[in-house]
Enzyme design. Sequence first.
Site, mmCIF file in Angstrom:
data_model
loop_
_atom_site.group_PDB
_atom_site.id
_atom_site.type_symbol
_atom_site.label_atom_id
_atom_site.label_comp_id
_atom_site.label_asym_id
_atom_site.label_seq_id
_atom_site.Cartn_x
_atom_site.Cartn_y
_atom_site.Cartn_z
ATOM 1 C CG ASP A 1 5.279 -1.271 1.993
ATOM 2 O OD1 ASP A 1 4.130 -1.104 2.464
ATOM 3 O OD2 ASP A 1 5.788 -2.396 1.795
ATOM 4 C CG HIS A 2 0.858 3.779 4.860
ATOM 5 N ND1 HIS A 2 1.093 3.809 6.215
ATOM 6 C CD2 HIS A 2 0.186 4.932 4.579
ATOM 7 C CE1 HIS A 2 0.582 4.910 6.727
ATOM 8 N NE2 HIS A 2 0.027 5.614 5.764
ATOM 9 N NE ARG A 3 3.263 -4.011 2.859
ATOM 10 C CZ ARG A 3 3.628 -5.003 2.055
ATOM 11 N NH1 ARG A 3 3.031 -6.178 2.129
ATOM 12 N NH2 ARG A 3 4.603 -4.829 1.182
ATOM 13 C CB ILE A 4 7.840 -0.627 6.797
ATOM 14 C CG1 ILE A 4 9.072 -0.365 7.667
ATOM 15 C CG2 ILE A 4 8.136 -0.287 5.356
ATOM 16 C CD1 ILE A 4 10.212 -1.336 7.455
ATOM 17 N N PRO B 1 0.860 -1.183 0.000
ATOM 18 C CG PRO B 1 0.012 -1.038 2.167
ATOM 19 C CD PRO B 1 0.919 -1.845 1.312
#
Lengths: 324, 441
Positions: B413-416, B241
Amino acid sequence: MRYREALNQALREELEADERVFIMGEDIGVFQGAFKVTAGLLEEFGDKRVRDTPISENTIVGVGVGSAMAGLRPVVELMTINFALLALDQIVNHAAAIHYMFGGQAKVPLVVRMPQGGGHQLGPTHSHSLEAMFLHVPGLLVAVPSTAADAKGLLKAAIQDDNPVIFIEHEYLYGQRGEVPENGGPMRFGEAAVRREGSDVTVVGISRMAVTAERAAERLAHEHELEAEVIDPRTLRPLDLDTILESVKKTNRAVIVEEGWPHGGVGANLAALIQEQAFDYLDAPVARVTGADVPMPYSKPLEQAAFPHEEHVVQACLALFKDL
Amino acid sequence: MATDVMMPRLSDSMEEGTVLKWIVEVGGEVKRGEPLVEIETDKANMTYEADTDGVLIEVLADEGQTLPIGEVIARIGAPGEEAGGGRAEEEKESASEEPEPEPEAEEKEAEEEPEEEAEPEREREPEPARAASSDGGGNGRVKASPVARRMAREMGLELAGISGTGPGGRIVKADIEAAAKGGGTAVKEREKEEEQAPPTSDVRPPTSGADGAKGEVRTQELTRLQRTVSRRMAESKATAPEFLLNMEIDMSGCVELRERLKEVAEPAPSFNDMVVKACASALREFPRVNGAYRDGQWELYSRINVGVAVAAQDTLIVPTIFDADQKSLGMIARDARALIGKVRDGNITPPELSGGTFTVSNLGMYGIESFSAVINPPQAAILAVGALKKKPVVDESGRIVARDMMAVTLVCDHRILYGADGAEFLARVRQLLEQPLSLAL
């Protein structure tokens, strides 16, 4: 040569080769053994080295442990594995642990020989297959020979080994014939035998079940066009896991066949090891074919139904390939 | 005992390799550490060295053949050893079945008496006492065996598109092999009697007799590298994302610095080298930007290895400048020149293409002012760098002046990485580039 004769030959050769070796057990002398494994030995070696004992299993093994610690190499016979339960204190608490407890100052080069197995309508108390129980205990080596050649080679190795060895024979196998090499020496513990090569499924047979597995493999080949690779581990501790894993990596499927109960069995343990070390090679769950999870029935048809036959092995293998 | 030579994993993303040339012929002597075979990976052509001594007794992968990693491509054995040599057949014993007469039994308890060796009965069908395998109740998860999952992962196949022929519809190894060959479902000869499931993986567009509205279609096979790029880019877009942060950086200081460096350094560092250096320094301060989201965890890397996207004939290659934070601007410039040269000449090696922890992509030389890039998975971010352009800017004293501006876009990457993380990192990069003397240290 029959399996019992091969054992007899191993005992004779070791009695001849090493004067520290002696044998002891119920009815092994005058009666020549309940299964005639010790035939002729009393006559040949005399009653100091071939000793009859009273019915006193814990004591028999205890004498074995003590004399082994004192420098002899005793081979004690328990009439069947069923009676080994009376001697578990000496086997588990003493024979297995002494070398460790005394920091290696004492060793126990003891062999405990005994047959196991059902099929003779002897009911729940006299039909056990208990290799898993001894496999459980660290400090013991466990041999489960299924052929005459292995019986001889492994018994010689067991007597020459400095560790306590649980040597599990099988009542059914005593009369089976097999080639035994002339002047064959001791075999090595921890070397499995590939009884039959195949590419489709690995079948590991324990003790008598190695024979059942091999027959099942022939049927799978003739009737179902499946080539099973049959492996007989020969010794459970040490276990030749490498040979089994190598085979599973080739066939991607494993079936373990044993006569004992399913829970906490040899197959349960082996299935765990296989999935731990070859998970990414498995194409089907590791299957087990075991004795039924019940006390052994006395009734002949029920007893036959309670331990594995070729048909069970064939069905278990087929079930890994398709819905039955 | 012969040793199997397996298709080696020569790069991070390699899943299969093509045998280009056997350097040793069958029967020839093999020495540990000496070249054995040339292999084309997804990234480059490599010479693979033997890891054992012996004689090449068998070649199982011909030149031109492509195999997944881990497949046996050859066997090395002792001189004179036979090809395909397995274990010698164990000698079979003729176990006789006939019961033997027991030696006479004396008055012993009947139950302890050895009976004749009973032969298992066969007339009745005994109940199998085997532990049944569980039938994983349908919860949407595709049923596949471990080996099938591993092979599908290695080959980049979607399990969902493959129909299983194993018990309970489980996808088994044979199904993956069949799917990889492009044939529908696996039906082994011995399973002929089972009805054949309709092929699902063999998808072909309907062919209209004449040329369609788009005219004649010329299909072009992708090279291995192009396949890797398409797979990884799709994987990135499908899983990460992403969000974008835009910023303009005043590069006037860098322009000035470069003019001065030109007089003393050869090659003079490019603006991109300066961006790489600034990113590397900033990455040291923002470890999550130098990380990856993987399987529900953050991985933070101790080395700062900046990949530089380079366009090469019809494909995209990202060579890595290792430990860029510890290298001087001049060293980065020399490394980058050398790597780009190797990419253009086609002799870059997989180690030089792997291990990146962050990527810089620059399209400034094409006049692109601002653009977005696709994250190079599993990295946390990629910096898309546009062209320098003179623009009117209001300076501190309120005057309008012409400055060399450069637009950059950080794709995260919005996951990190969260918005503020990316913004702080980018602000630090700008600070370093606008006061570039620190880059020259």
